[in-house]
Design a protein around this motif. Sequence first.
Motif, short mmCIF file in Angstrom:
data_model
loop_
_atom_site.label_atom_id
_atom_site.label_comp_id
_atom_site.label_asym_id
_atom_site.label_seq_id
_atom_site.Cartn_x
_atom_site.Cartn_y
_atom_site.Cartn_z
N HIS A 72 -11.42 7.71 2.31
CA HIS A 72 -12.73 7.57 1.67
C HIS A 72 -12.92 8.74 0.72
O HIS A 72 -12.82 9.90 1.12
CB HIS A 72 -13.85 7.58 2.71
CG HIS A 72 -13.65 6.62 3.84
ND1 HIS A 72 -14.21 5.36 3.87
CD2 HIS A 72 -12.95 6.74 5.00
CE1 HIS A 72 -13.87 4.75 4.99
NE2 HIS A 72 -13.11 5.57 5.70
N LYS A 73 -13.24 8.44 -0.53
CA LYS A 73 -13.48 9.51 -1.50
C LYS A 73 -14.98 9.73 -1.68
O LYS A 73 -15.74 8.78 -1.91
CB LYS A 73 -12.85 9.17 -2.86
CG LYS A 73 -12.86 10.37 -3.82
CD LYS A 73 -12.54 9.95 -5.24
CE LYS A 73 -13.72 9.25 -5.89
NZ LYS A 73 -13.56 9.06 -7.35
N ASP A 108 -12.01 14.21 -6.75
CA ASP A 108 -10.81 13.61 -7.34
C ASP A 108 -9.59 14.52 -7.23
O ASP A 108 -8.46 14.05 -7.08
CB ASP A 108 -11.05 13.27 -8.81
CG ASP A 108 -12.06 12.14 -9.00
OD1 ASP A 108 -12.31 11.42 -8.02
OD2 ASP A 108 -12.59 12.00 -10.12
N ALA A 139 -11.10 5.89 -9.77
CA ALA A 139 -12.35 5.13 -9.82
C ALA A 139 -12.62 4.39 -8.52
O ALA A 139 -13.73 3.89 -8.31
CB ALA A 139 -12.30 4.13 -10.98
N THR A 140 -11.63 4.31 -7.66
CA THR A 140 -11.78 3.62 -6.37
C THR A 140 -12.23 4.61 -5.31
O THR A 140 -11.65 5.70 -5.19
CB THR A 140 -10.46 2.97 -5.95
OG1 THR A 140 -10.04 2.06 -6.97
CG2 THR A 140 -10.61 2.21 -4.64
N THR A 141 -13.23 4.25 -4.54
CA THR A 141 -13.76 5.17 -3.54
C THR A 141 -13.19 4.93 -2.14
O THR A 141 -13.30 5.81 -1.29
CB THR A 141 -15.29 5.07 -3.48
OG1 THR A 141 -15.65 3.71 -3.18
CG2 THR A 141 -15.91 5.49 -4.80
N THR A 142 -12.60 3.77 -1.91
CA THR A 142 -12.02 3.47 -0.60
C THR A 142 -10.59 3.00 -0.81
O THR A 142 -10.35 2.01 -1.51
CB THR A 142 -12.82 2.39 0.14
OG1 THR A 142 -14.18 2.81 0.26
CG2 THR A 142 -12.25 2.15 1.53
N HIS A 143 -9.65 3.68 -0.19
CA HIS A 143 -8.23 3.37 -0.34
C HIS A 143 -7.68 2.94 1.02
O HIS A 143 -7.67 3.73 1.97
CB HIS A 143 -7.47 4.59 -0.87
CG HIS A 143 -7.98 5.07 -2.19
ND1 HIS A 143 -7.44 4.68 -3.40
CD2 HIS A 143 -9.02 5.90 -2.50
CE1 HIS A 143 -8.11 5.26 -4.39
NE2 HIS A 143 -9.07 6.00 -3.87
N SER A 148 -22.08 6.56 2.45
CA SER A 148 -21.06 5.51 2.46
C SER A 148 -20.11 5.63 3.65
O SER A 148 -19.44 4.65 4.01
CB SER A 148 -20.24 5.58 1.16
OG SER A 148 -19.57 6.82 1.04
N ALA A 199 -3.19 7.19 -6.81
CA ALA A 199 -4.42 6.44 -6.53
C ALA A 199 -5.30 6.36 -7.78
O ALA A 199 -5.30 7.24 -8.63
CB ALA A 199 -5.19 7.11 -5.40
N ASP A 200 -6.05 5.28 -7.85
CA ASP A 200 -7.02 5.09 -8.92
C ASP A 200 -8.26 5.93 -8.59
O ASP A 200 -8.94 5.67 -7.59
CB ASP A 200 -7.39 3.61 -9.03
CG ASP A 200 -8.42 3.34 -10.13
OD1 ASP A 200 -8.81 4.29 -10.83
OD2 ASP A 200 -8.82 2.17 -10.28
N ARG A 252 0.84 -1.18 0.00
CA ARG A 252 0.00 0.00 0.00
C ARG A 252 0.88 1.24 0.00
O ARG A 252 1.99 1.20 0.53
CB ARG A 252 -0.89 0.04 1.26
CG ARG A 252 -1.81 -1.16 1.38
CD ARG A 252 -2.91 -1.12 0.35
NE ARG A 252 -3.83 -2.23 0.52
CZ ARG A 252 -4.82 -2.50 -0.30
NH1 ARG A 252 -5.02 -1.76 -1.36
NH2 ARG A 252 -5.61 -3.53 -0.09
#
Length: 238
Positions: free
Chosen positions: A210-211, A185, A198-202, A232, A195-196, A78
């Motif tokens: 959390h995005k 973003d 498109a991902t909402t949780t990293h 969320s 970070a991607d 990570r």
Amino acid sequence: MGSPSARLNVRENLRLWIESGLEFVYAPGGLAVEERDGESAQSSASPAAHPVQPVPSSAPSATGRPAPQAREPQVQARPAPTPHAQQATPGANFPEPWNSFLRFTKPDARVVMTYMELGLDLGGQSDPRRRAVLKNLQAHLKWPPGTINFWPVAALVNGALQPDTSLFWRGWQLWHTPHVICFGDEALRVILPDADPATTTHLLENVIVHKLPPIGQLVGLLPHEQQMAVDSVANIRL
């Protein structure tokens, strides 16, 4: 070669352990063994003089069965939450206006909340529409007072917002909150440049990012729609 108990004369109270697979004995004074079958007698030195080397995973045990292999923890790679090895101390090495932002923070916060325009809001150029959105969201989340620290990803420098990944994570180090809530973003790219989107949780090493939708988008929604946009994170464990 035979088992160790066939080659060495040992005390009877140790034989059971050797036949069960024991290969090393901690004996600070040395463990004397007798010569047998033409082999010269030796004594095991203390661990301080000759550290015991681990048995390779492929080596057989004294019972003839393969020795059990040690399992290492499976850690997924990570991104590190901060590029700095040293932990910051409160108020140390923060340039202005970042140092002035610290007066808005609380030492026992459990969540860091950030968005791109936060540096404007904390720097004297607040927008009442953004303020109304945040007030509505905090009322909806119903978290105890002191739960949230608002910490910017960018500060107003020479009339323009200047993003700073390093200073964001240096601030986070003061509280080590288990959660970071990032609106949009653009702010996410400051926190986690690789970070991607498109991902909402990293999931990082010791914090979850959390995005959520950007504040500028939430401003145009009705209050109940704003609340639905943050559901969320409503049940995260604090």
